[in-house]
Design a protein around this motif. Structure first.
Motif, short mmCIF file in Angstrom:
data_model
loop_
_atom_site.label_atom_id
_atom_site.label_comp_id
_atom_site.label_asym_id
_atom_site.label_seq_id
_atom_site.Cartn_x
_atom_site.Cartn_y
_atom_site.Cartn_z
N ARG A 12 0.86 -1.18 0.00
CA ARG A 12 0.00 0.00 0.00
C ARG A 12 0.90 1.23 0.00
NH1 ARG A 12 -3.98 -0.86 4.94
NH2 ARG A 12 -4.98 1.02 4.09
N TRP A 14 1.01 5.42 0.14
CA TRP A 14 0.38 6.71 0.39
C TRP A 14 1.30 7.80 -0.16
CZ3 TRP A 14 -0.01 2.56 3.57
CH2 TRP A 14 -1.29 2.22 4.07
N HIS A 41 2.22 10.05 15.07
CA HIS A 41 2.29 8.94 14.11
C HIS A 41 3.38 9.18 13.07
CE1 HIS A 41 -1.89 8.65 15.74
NE2 HIS A 41 -1.49 7.41 15.90
N GLN A 254 -2.79 5.62 -2.65
CA GLN A 254 -3.73 6.60 -2.10
C GLN A 254 -3.10 7.98 -2.17
OE1 GLN A 254 -5.30 5.68 1.78
NE2 GLN A 254 -6.14 7.74 2.08
N THR A 281 -5.30 10.60 11.12
CA THR A 281 -6.12 9.72 10.27
C THR A 281 -5.24 8.86 9.36
OG1 THR A 281 -6.38 11.56 8.69
CG2 THR A 281 -8.12 11.25 10.33
N VAL A 282 -4.67 9.47 8.35
CA VAL A 282 -3.90 8.73 7.35
C VAL A 282 -2.67 8.06 7.97
CG1 VAL A 282 -2.59 8.92 5.20
CG2 VAL A 282 -4.71 10.23 5.50
N LYS A 284 -2.03 7.48 11.04
CA LYS A 284 -2.44 6.48 12.04
C LYS A 284 -2.78 5.17 11.35
CE LYS A 284 -5.88 5.62 15.66
NZ LYS A 284 -7.08 6.15 16.36
N ASP A 285 -3.45 5.26 10.18
CA ASP A 285 -3.78 4.04 9.42
C ASP A 285 -2.52 3.31 8.97
OD1 ASP A 285 -6.45 4.55 9.72
OD2 ASP A 285 -6.73 5.41 7.72
N CYS A 287 0.37 3.34 10.52
CA CYS A 287 0.91 2.69 11.71
C CYS A 287 0.15 1.40 12.01
CB CYS A 287 0.86 3.64 12.90
SG CYS A 287 2.02 5.02 12.82
N THR A 288 -1.17 1.45 11.83
CA THR A 288 -1.97 0.24 12.05
C THR A 288 -1.59 -0.86 11.06
OG1 THR A 288 -3.83 1.57 12.88
CG2 THR A 288 -4.33 -0.66 12.10
N ALA A 289 -1.35 -0.46 9.81
CA ALA A 289 -0.92 -1.43 8.80
C ALA A 289 0.44 -2.02 9.17
CB ALA A 289 -0.86 -0.76 7.43
#
Length: 344
Positions: A12, A14, A41, A254, A281-282, A284-285, A287-289
């Motif tokens: 992915r 960004w 993040h 993205q 938002t972005v 943080k996503d 980091c989650t990935a």
């Protein structure tokens, strides 16, 4: 029978344009991003990821760094990171990409350009191109203005198509291999400085002058001026070329455009707020990935360069011990959030 081969999913990716600029307001605002507790993040990602690719350019290039990154993702010629930026500078066919977003079908046999109706603000010493997105132009107004200028273009053999309130599309043989500056490059600046001296640009400059004269006393502009709104007194041409085979970004990519409008407007409080929103938002996503052990890429773009970050190799024992020691003693890492941003 052979077992089916495994397919490795693309990471992915960004892409974050307008992460920084060389403008004086931005340079004054950047240190605020180093404040304690700001952009947690991004701080984590800068510690976990490493630079895997640099796309070099300069602030006078016609194409923006993020445009080259995205064009490379779509496989457009001349946009890859290891190519000479001058090879495709100002020649990336973004008109075709925007037309696809607007649901407009362009004749692939013709060369198309993006016409952005806008306001050239007359100052004491020079012009300034306002962001067309700030004009609040309605669809009816945009269509009315397009029909008003259409004869000027068609008598010279141009084909015009309406796409959106801020976007018209124009085709003409002279657009073949005509380099033009990105709209994002010119907003807030003197458009005269970005009009190339290419021989094929002479017709464009003439049309800009004729459009200015035609629209000067147009009833629609008189009504807008009476209402305290900026008039539409010219256009900007960009993104010229024949429609490429692919005008769709790959699914894993993205494009995060939250920082664009405030940075182009030199609204630094709003830009800093946008950074906080992107982080919450972005980023943080991302980091989650990472926590889910997904392969990720983050590309930060400025007005000169773009830097792509990917997962770093496992740190050495010495690096791990050093980090643990800093945590135990309360001594923070010396790297600042802006150390990378300032290089863009």
């Amino acid at each position: 029978m052979h077992p089916p081969s495994s397919v490795v999913a693309a990471p992915r990716h960004w892409v974050l344009p307008f992460a920084a600029s060389l403008s004086e307001p931005c340079q004054h605002a950047l240190p605020h991003l180093n404040a304690e507790g700001t952009l947690p993040h991004l701080r984590r990602l800068l510690g976990a990821l490493q630079v895997s690719q640099r796309l070099l350019g300069d602030e006078y290039a016609l194409s923006m760094p993020h445009e080259r990154v995205l064009a490379a993702e779509m496989g457009w010629p001349g946009a890859v990171a290891d190519s000479n930026p001058a090879d495709a500078d100002g020649l990336l066919p973004w008109a075709a990409w925007w037309a696809a977003q607007d649901g407009v079908s362009l004749d692939p046999a013709q060369c198309w350009g993006l016409l952005s109706p806008g306001h050239w603000l007359m100052g004491r010493d020079h012009l300034t191109l306002l962001d067309p997105a700030t004009l609040g132009l309605s669809e009816d107004e945009s269509r009315t203005l397009l029909e008003a200028v259409r004869p000027l273009f068609e008598e010279d053999g141009w084909t015009l198509q309406w796409g959106a309130a801020q976007r018209w599309y124009a085709a003409h043989p002279s657009l073949q291999d005509l380099p033009t500056a990105s709209l994002d490059r010119v907003i807030g600046r003197n458009p005269d400085l970005w009009l190339t001296d290419h021989p094929q640009a002479r017709m464009v400059r003439r049309l800009q002058s004729e459009v200015q004269m035609l629209l000067y006393q147009h009833p629609l502009n008189e009504a807008r001026e009476a209402a305290g709104l900026a008039t539409v007194n010219s256009f900007w041409l960009s993104g010229c070329g024949q429609p490429p085979a692919n005008t769709a970004l790959p699914a894993p990519v993205q494009w995060v455009n939250d920082l664009r409008a405030p940075l182009l407007a030199d609204d630094m409080p709003l830009w800093l707020e946008a950074w906080q929103h992107v982080d919450a938002t972005v980023l943080k996503d991302i980091c989650t990935a990472l926590d889910a052990r997904e392969a990720v890429k983050l590309t930060l773009c400025g007005e000169r360069h773009a830097v792509t970050l990917t997962l770093a190799a496992a740190p050495s024992l010495g690096a791990r011990l050093g980090r643990a020691l800093r945590q135990l003693t309360g001594r923070p890492d010396t790297a600042r959030v802006t150390d990378l941003l300032e290089t863009l």
